[in-house]
Design an enzyme around this catalytic site. Sequence first.
Site, PDB file in Angstrom:
ATOM      1  CB  SER A   1      -0.957   0.018   1.197  1.00 33.06           C
ATOM      2  OG  SER A   1      -2.040  -0.854   0.979  1.00 33.06           O
TER       3      SER A   1
ATOM      4  CE  LYS B   1      -3.750   0.741  -1.302  1.00 31.76           C
ATOM      5  NZ  LYS B   1      -4.544   0.330  -0.134  1.00 31.76           N
TER       6      LYS B   1
ATOM      7  CE1 TYR C   1      -4.282  -0.947  -5.083  1.00 32.51           C
ATOM      8  CE2 TYR C   1      -4.825  -3.279  -5.267  1.00 32.51           C
ATOM      9  CZ  TYR C   1      -4.619  -2.160  -4.505  1.00 32.51           C
ATOM     10  OH  TYR C   1      -4.737  -2.238  -3.135  1.00 32.51           O
TER      11      TYR C   1
ATOM     12  CE1 TYR D   1      -3.622   0.556   4.670  1.00 36.51           C
ATOM     13  CE2 TYR D   1      -2.445  -0.497   6.479  1.00 36.51           C
ATOM     14  CZ  TYR D   1      -2.627  -0.297   5.115  1.00 36.51           C
ATOM     15  OH  TYR D   1      -1.822  -0.933   4.220  1.00 36.51           O
TER      16      TYR D   1
ATOM     17  CB  VAL E   1      -0.238  -5.728   4.314  1.00 37.04           C
ATOM     18  CG1 VAL E   1      -1.452  -4.933   4.740  1.00 37.04           C
ATOM     19  CG2 VAL E   1      -0.275  -6.058   2.833  1.00 37.04           C
TER      20      VAL E   1
END
Length: 329
Positions: free
Chosen positions: A91, A94, A211, A263, A281
Amino acid sequence: MVEISCVSYRVSLDLDKEEKMRLKDMDVQQISQKLDLAILSSEPLKFEGRVATYLPALKDINPDSFAVAIVTADGKTVCKGEKETKFSMQSISKVIDLIVALEDVGTQKVFQKIGTQCTTYPYNSLRGMEEKASNPFVNAGAITSCSLIQGKNTEEKFEKVLNKVKSLSGSETVYSRPEFYFVTDINHSIAYYLKGKGIIDGNVDEILDLYVRNCFIELNVEELAKIGAVLSNSGRDPNSGKQLVEREIIKVALSLMTTCGMYETSGQFLLQTGFPAKSGVSGGIMAVVPQKCGIATYAPRLDETGNSIRGNKILEELAQSMTLNMFVE
């Protein structure tokens, strides 16, 4: 095993004011000593938490791997632990997805499709999404970012993202591992929901392919900390001074990392550290202290929200011992 070279230092980082030092006043040796202390303070947590197992590529990684790096806005670099170990961005990618989407289509179009609000729901949840994803750092938001990246095909779009990571990290050794690509059923569901709502255009499988490719870009802590240092330096390379990302895009990315990067625990993290960060993660965290430094940690054991337990502890300790909280001096 991480070697701690300064075991004679006391573990507690509850320092008196006169003992605290600001990063701008430290040389490499002093930064190294502060980092050793933070590592030592995190030792009791090194077996806490679990590795993410829902991705096949992460099930077999060494749960006790550990590395950390600091790269300052003027180019000083300190690395500890398994500094050569590569791990996937997951992530953390991102942030790059968002930067490239902003460069390709502009702020207005990106935020017509993606929101800017933190969410109390997990990063892979469909809840909390009505007309658009809550922010770019949940899965729905990142999938939407990927749908906005321009190129004639997935390969060209991916090369654009990979080259951005290479440029920001100053490294040609970052790469993606196609043998590890895996799209979860949940991400399929999210993408088709976005398509059904008219939030994303184009072929769903191709968007998901991009992605996932981006998530599996691998680098080490020094390379990740260098990206953080560029972001901390208003988009300029700490060594060459070259502007790699426009300042306005950096402002957007760091604002959202501050409010949404960790998060649903982003608010708690901000209270503990006082600077933005983005986790993944795989066990990585990229922290950015504006005008001061980038910090990267790698420790695969995670808490229930998907954040590295040991990485969180080290960043909290460094925030205190090196006066890194951006809200106070």
